[in-house]
Design an enzyme around this catalytic site. Structure first.
Site, PDB file in Angstrom:
ATOM      1  N   CYS A  95     -27.526  17.230  -3.569  1.00  0.00           N
ATOM      2  CA  CYS A  95     -27.098  17.496  -2.199  1.00  0.00           C
ATOM      3  C   CYS A  95     -26.438  16.220  -1.682  1.00  0.00           C
ATOM      4  CB  CYS A  95     -28.290  17.887  -1.335  1.00  0.00           C
ATOM      5  SG  CYS A  95     -27.788  18.237   0.351  1.00  0.00           S
ATOM      6  N   CYS A 245     -19.973  19.030   3.295  1.00  0.00           N
ATOM      7  CA  CYS A 245     -20.656  19.358   2.035  1.00  0.00           C
ATOM      8  C   CYS A 245     -20.245  18.395   0.902  1.00  0.00           C
ATOM      9  CB  CYS A 245     -20.409  20.797   1.610  1.00  0.00           C
ATOM     10  SG  CYS A 245     -21.501  21.319   0.261  1.00  0.00           S
TER      11      CYS A 245
HETATM   12  O1  PYC Z   1     -23.796  18.110   1.102  1.00  0.00           O
HETATM   13  O2  PYC Z   1     -23.962  18.743  -0.990  1.00  0.00           O
HETATM   14  C1  PYC Z   1     -24.146  18.915   0.197  1.00  0.00           C
HETATM   15  C2  PYC Z   1     -24.873  20.132   0.629  1.00  0.00           C
HETATM   16  C3  PYC Z   1     -25.278  21.164  -0.147  1.00  0.00           C
HETATM   17  C4  PYC Z   1     -25.913  22.079   0.691  1.00  0.00           C
HETATM   18  C5  PYC Z   1     -25.884  21.568   1.956  1.00  0.00           C
HETATM   19  N1  PYC Z   1     -25.248  20.378   1.904  1.00  0.00           N
END
Ligand code: PYC
Length: 318
Positions: A95, A245
């Protein structure tokens, strides 16, 4: 006399958000996951203690949006920590926003200082460079595109082409779609991406080794011309990522490299649905794409979660 409270357990957590996406770092309390390889400790948590995942993250103590980061001792002496990421639906490989949040949390606790550190995750060791008390660059596990331009028929919406890529989690990345990526549209975006996920599963479209694709990522032009693209990411438990993300940006950069559109040390500024930005770069080593992501996180709470034996929702709702 009836005791006023009958705590089953206490768990100490530190909450933060990275570019708007929350992380709850579990510091102490909870089940003993034993020692040995992190993958074995994850298996113990998954098989024997999964109710703790729901208890810590789901309502009434948490929400669908939070990602948990279970802090554990590393099993390798060159690592500062080990971590298992989890959410309302299960466990994550890596994550990105969570690792930035963890770095800022460890700095807040005085457990790491400025400079580079290594953190074990279930899918491999990642690097962290703490640049200031609130900013870190993470060096992710290698990312790659598994399938280019796979078509999927989405009931009620039609056919869409997307790339299947790994960035520490499995993603289906769609560039051409009719949606405007803005906050006001998140319900519509959620319904569409949830339908895409179901369609991929029914069509047997997977990551390598049959792995489920559990993150769906849509792209558009950025709203801020200083950035290179905007995204919307649906996470496995149907919550959307408030940040750009980290693993999704890694998967995107792997696709850009595969298309010859991003080279080593180019910067990719990924804008998320809130307008917050992760700055990405890649290093190419032995043909592998190794993504780095820079972002900022802020501590939001230091708490002790209480689990009372008499509480019907001590193991969470859902
Ligand atoms: O930042 O990799 C990320 C992530 C995955 C799910 C929520 N954030």
């Amino acid at each position: 006399m009836t005791p006023p409270h009958n705590p089953l357990a206490k768990i100490t957590v530190l909450d933060s958000h990275t570019a708007g996406e929350p992380t709850r770092c579990v510091l102490a309390g909870g089940p003993d996951l034993g020692s040995g390889p992190l993958t074995a400790r994850l298996e113990r948590l998954r098989v024997d203690h999964d109710h703790w995942r729901r208890a810590i993250l789901c309502e009434p103590r948490g929400s669908d949006v939070i990602v948990g980061a279970w802090l554990l001792p590393p099993d390798s002496p060159d690592c500062a920590a080990a971590v298992i990421f989890f959410n309302n639906a299960g466990y994550l490989g890596m994550c990105g926003h969570g690792t930035i949040g963890l770095a800022v949390t460890l700095a807040y606790l005085g457990r790491i200082g400025p400079g580079t550190h290594r953190i074990q995750t279930p899918v491999g060791t990642v690097g962290v460079n703490l640049e200031s008390p609130n900013t870190a660059t993470i060096e992710n596990v290698p990312a790659f595109r598994h399938i280019a331009g796979e078509r999927v028929q989405v009931p009620g919406y039609g056919g869409f082409a997307g790339d299947v890529a790994w960035g520490g989690n499995w993603f289906f990345l769609i560039k051409n779609h009719p949606f405007d990526l803005r906050l006001e549209s998140v319900d519509q975006l959620t319904e569409f991406t949830w339908a895409v996920r179901g369609a991929l599963s029914r069509a047997g479209i997977t990551g390598s080794g049959g792995a489920e694709i559990d993150h769906i990522e849509l792209f558009s032009n950025p709203h801020d011309p200083a950035n290179h693209g905007r995204n919307f990411v649906l996470c496995p438990g149907k919550a959307y990522d408030r940040s750009p993300c980290g693993t999704g940006t890694s998967a995107k950069m792997a696709c850009l490299v595969a298309d010859g559109k991003l080279a080593q040390d180019d910067t990719w500024r990924q804008e998320g649905i809130l307008g917050t930005v992760f700055e990405g770069r890649v290093r190419i080593e032995n043909g592998q794409v190794i993504p780095s992501i820079t972002g900022s996180a802020f501590i939001t709470a230091e708490s002790t979660l209480l689990f009372d034996c008499a509480d019907p929702f001590r193991e969470g709702i859902g």
